[in-house]
Design a protein around this motif. Sequence first.
Motif, PDB file in Angstrom:
ATOM      1  N   GLN A  56     -13.942  -6.588  -3.491  1.00 34.63           N
ATOM      2  CA  GLN A  56     -13.052  -7.539  -2.775  1.00 34.63           C
ATOM      3  C   GLN A  56     -13.371  -7.548  -1.223  1.00 34.63           C
ATOM      4  O   GLN A  56     -13.215  -8.548  -0.480  1.00 34.63           O
ATOM      5  CB  GLN A  56     -11.754  -7.719  -3.152  1.00 34.63           C
ATOM      6  N   TYR A  57     -13.003  -6.228  -0.812  1.00 37.51           N
ATOM      7  CA  TYR A  57     -13.356  -6.241   0.497  1.00 37.51           C
ATOM      8  C   TYR A  57     -14.450  -6.400   1.105  1.00 37.51           C
ATOM      9  O   TYR A  57     -14.885  -7.179   2.258  1.00 37.51           O
ATOM     10  CB  TYR A  57     -13.017  -4.798   0.966  1.00 37.51           C
ATOM     11  N   ARG A  60     -15.467 -10.434   1.056  1.00 35.77           N
ATOM     12  CA  ARG A  60     -14.818 -11.162   1.881  1.00 35.77           C
ATOM     13  C   ARG A  60     -13.704 -12.177   1.136  1.00 35.77           C
ATOM     14  O   ARG A  60     -13.753 -13.166   1.307  1.00 35.77           O
ATOM     15  CB  ARG A  60     -15.805 -12.160   2.713  1.00 35.77           C
ATOM     16  N   MET A  61     -12.859 -11.363   0.479  1.00 35.33           N
ATOM     17  CA  MET A  61     -11.966 -11.799  -0.317  1.00 35.33           C
ATOM     18  C   MET A  61     -10.633 -11.431   0.166  1.00 35.33           C
ATOM     19  O   MET A  61      -9.456 -11.887   0.169  1.00 35.33           O
ATOM     20  CB  MET A  61     -11.878 -11.620  -1.938  1.00 35.33           C
ATOM     21  N   ILE A  62     -10.331 -10.069   0.713  1.00 33.91           N
ATOM     22  CA  ILE A  62      -9.169  -9.555   1.080  1.00 33.91           C
ATOM     23  C   ILE A  62      -9.530  -8.627   2.272  1.00 33.91           C
ATOM     24  O   ILE A  62     -10.663  -8.428   2.659  1.00 33.91           O
ATOM     25  CB  ILE A  62      -8.416  -8.561   0.077  1.00 33.91           C
ATOM     26  N   VAL A  63      -8.343  -8.388   3.225  1.00 28.80           N
ATOM     27  CA  VAL A  63      -8.436  -7.601   4.208  1.00 28.80           C
ATOM     28  C   VAL A  63      -7.314  -6.660   4.297  1.00 28.80           C
ATOM     29  O   VAL A  63      -6.561  -6.681   3.781  1.00 28.80           O
ATOM     30  CB  VAL A  63      -8.614  -8.481   5.645  1.00 28.80           C
ATOM     31  N   ASN A  69     -10.525  -0.525   7.606  1.00 27.34           N
ATOM     32  CA  ASN A  69     -11.279  -0.018   5.861  1.00 27.34           C
ATOM     33  C   ASN A  69     -12.974  -0.021   6.331  1.00 27.34           C
ATOM     34  O   ASN A  69     -13.461  -1.052   6.612  1.00 27.34           O
ATOM     35  CB  ASN A  69     -10.602  -1.232   5.115  1.00 27.34           C
ATOM     36  N   GLU A  70     -13.456   0.966   5.740  1.00 28.29           N
ATOM     37  CA  GLU A  70     -14.776   1.191   5.891  1.00 28.29           C
ATOM     38  C   GLU A  70     -15.701   0.267   5.007  1.00 28.29           C
ATOM     39  O   GLU A  70     -16.785  -0.273   5.440  1.00 28.29           O
ATOM     40  CB  GLU A  70     -15.264   2.524   5.595  1.00 28.29           C
ATOM     41  N   ILE A  71     -15.076  -0.390   4.012  1.00 29.78           N
ATOM     42  CA  ILE A  71     -15.890  -1.273   2.995  1.00 29.78           C
ATOM     43  C   ILE A  71     -15.869  -2.751   3.831  1.00 29.78           C
ATOM     44  O   ILE A  71     -16.643  -3.185   3.843  1.00 29.78           O
ATOM     45  CB  ILE A  71     -15.092  -1.428   1.585  1.00 29.78           C
ATOM     46  N   GLN A  72     -14.586  -3.033   4.460  1.00 30.08           N
ATOM     47  CA  GLN A  72     -14.423  -4.069   5.066  1.00 30.08           C
ATOM     48  C   GLN A  72     -15.411  -4.267   6.173  1.00 30.08           C
ATOM     49  O   GLN A  72     -15.910  -5.340   6.555  1.00 30.08           O
ATOM     50  CB  GLN A  72     -13.171  -4.513   5.370  1.00 30.08           C
ATOM     51  N   GLY A 426     -15.670  -9.335 -12.300  1.00 33.29           N
ATOM     52  CA  GLY A 426     -17.031  -9.252 -12.394  1.00 33.29           C
ATOM     53  C   GLY A 426     -17.459  -8.091 -11.246  1.00 33.29           C
ATOM     54  O   GLY A 426     -18.717  -7.866 -10.956  1.00 33.29           O
ATOM     55  N   GLY A 427     -16.660  -7.313 -10.646  1.00 32.35           N
ATOM     56  CA  GLY A 427     -16.781  -6.112  -9.708  1.00 32.35           C
ATOM     57  C   GLY A 427     -17.762  -6.439  -8.679  1.00 32.35           C
ATOM     58  O   GLY A 427     -17.289  -7.412  -8.012  1.00 32.35           O
ATOM     59  N   TRP A 428     -18.928  -5.795  -8.338  1.00 30.70           N
ATOM     60  CA  TRP A 428     -19.619  -5.932  -7.214  1.00 30.70           C
ATOM     61  C   TRP A 428     -20.527  -7.236  -7.389  1.00 30.70           C
ATOM     62  O   TRP A 428     -21.505  -7.411  -6.369  1.00 30.70           O
ATOM     63  CB  TRP A 428     -20.485  -4.815  -7.013  1.00 30.70           C
ATOM     64  N   THR A 429     -20.767  -8.070  -8.394  1.00 30.91           N
ATOM     65  CA  THR A 429     -21.479  -9.142  -8.657  1.00 30.91           C
ATOM     66  C   THR A 429     -21.344  -9.961  -7.395  1.00 30.91           C
ATOM     67  O   THR A 429     -22.536 -10.607  -6.705  1.00 30.91           O
ATOM     68  CB  THR A 429     -21.090  -9.902  -9.832  1.00 30.91           C
TER      69      THR A 429
END
Length: 489
Positions: A56-57, A60-63, A69-72, A426-429
């Motif tokens: 989700q990070y 671009r769904m959450i911050v 955050n390294e993923i964001q 759906g995970g990383w889809t």
Amino acid sequence: MKHILLIVLSLNLLLTACTDLSVVGENPNNVSQAPPQLLLTQIASDAFQVAGKNPQYASRMIVSTAVENEIQYYKWGRGNFDDYDRLRNITKMIEEANRTQKPAYEALGRFFRAYYFYNLTLRFGDIPYSDALKAESEAVYAPEYDLQEQVFSGILDELQTADQLLNADDIIEGDIIYGGDASKWKKLINSFRLKVLITLSNKTDGSTIDIVSRFADIYANRPLMESIGDNGQLEFFDQIGSRYGEFNDSDYGSSMYMDSTFIKRLQDREDPRLFIYAAQTKNAREQGLAIDDFSAYEGGRPTGQYSYNDDKAAAGNISKVDPRYYSNPTNEPHVLLGYPELQFILAEASVRGWIGASAKAHYENGIRASFEFYNTYAENYASFLTSQAADTYLQNGLVSLDNAATSEQKIERIVTQKYLQSFLQGGWTPYFEHLRTGYPYFMEPSGGAPPTRWIYPQSEYQNNNANVSAAIERQFSSDNIRAVPWWLK
């Protein structure tokens, strides 16, 4: 429901007797055999779990407001090969299926192999495939890496084998997904074949895999999901070990908020799914704004200084994730692959000319099915997601496929709708779909564009250095997160 829980508990008792949960059979009691139905229960539970916050990070769904955050911020590094541990249990289930002459369990084993190898190769590129998982049977401790194209070819062959092995009237015990209904598994397997093939949309002119004809043949001749009742999904129960994956996660109540770009896309389309994904801002609640007031929601910026979001939160002008995701132990089921996504896959294939079908019909089916899913499972929000609400939504100028003049614009709308229905699903889809199509646009930090892969695990350099080094040399100039793997070239 109770009998499913008992199966899970029985399996846990069996597996906790082992010193290594990932390698069933290697334990002090020398238990080398296990009924395949018990293995299936744990395998399915692992595979169908909620993937958590990281996708989700990235999508671009959450911050986050606590740290950068390294993923964001697209600064991740090494991935892991943890899925190979899960694949060892699947290998054991296939062995037990052959020993007990129960081909249905081999069929499901082939599906789960395909699922995990599909995710592994999308994350890394070339991976151990043909030689993988042969340490016990053939003493292969340093497996060679297969070319990514070969991995995809193998995945598709395994899914075809799974479909051939499975009969619609097979009895499948230990099945927590479809309650033993083999016909629904066949639909999932064939629908997943189409997902793998649409993933390769950029390789139709540069692959030995006959992508288009295989897609058309499956669409015309194999059973596919026909409604949300065929969704490949895991339902949750308010029992230890069976609760929703994000239940009681403290991040949701503290430093995690919605992304403004995600909320803006929902607001622009007057999409009522906004009300089930996000909570109103503090200020909107205090002003008494209605839940279905689109102005009552706002998100944080996914780029720039994370302190900006912290200040915005302190001012009461940013939405959290709806509390049901972390306070409801059952919440909605998690969908590994569902009927809405399949309909969007078919809509895109129609636009591309792979099948002779109505892109508009499949597209609208996908949207209606997404509304139906949330109408069914999102407690207290059903009135916002009625069939009439779907009819109204489909008339929105940014939603209607009739308003897309070109094939590319149609694909953008299709992929965007696939994205909008996938919050914590759906995970990383959604992220991989962005890499494949460029849609929807993701705001990028100053550090660079969205990574195209993960760096290979350090353990591979320590234990399989020659093979991982050879794989890097033939694919990339170096092992880095923006090296471009075969499927994206």
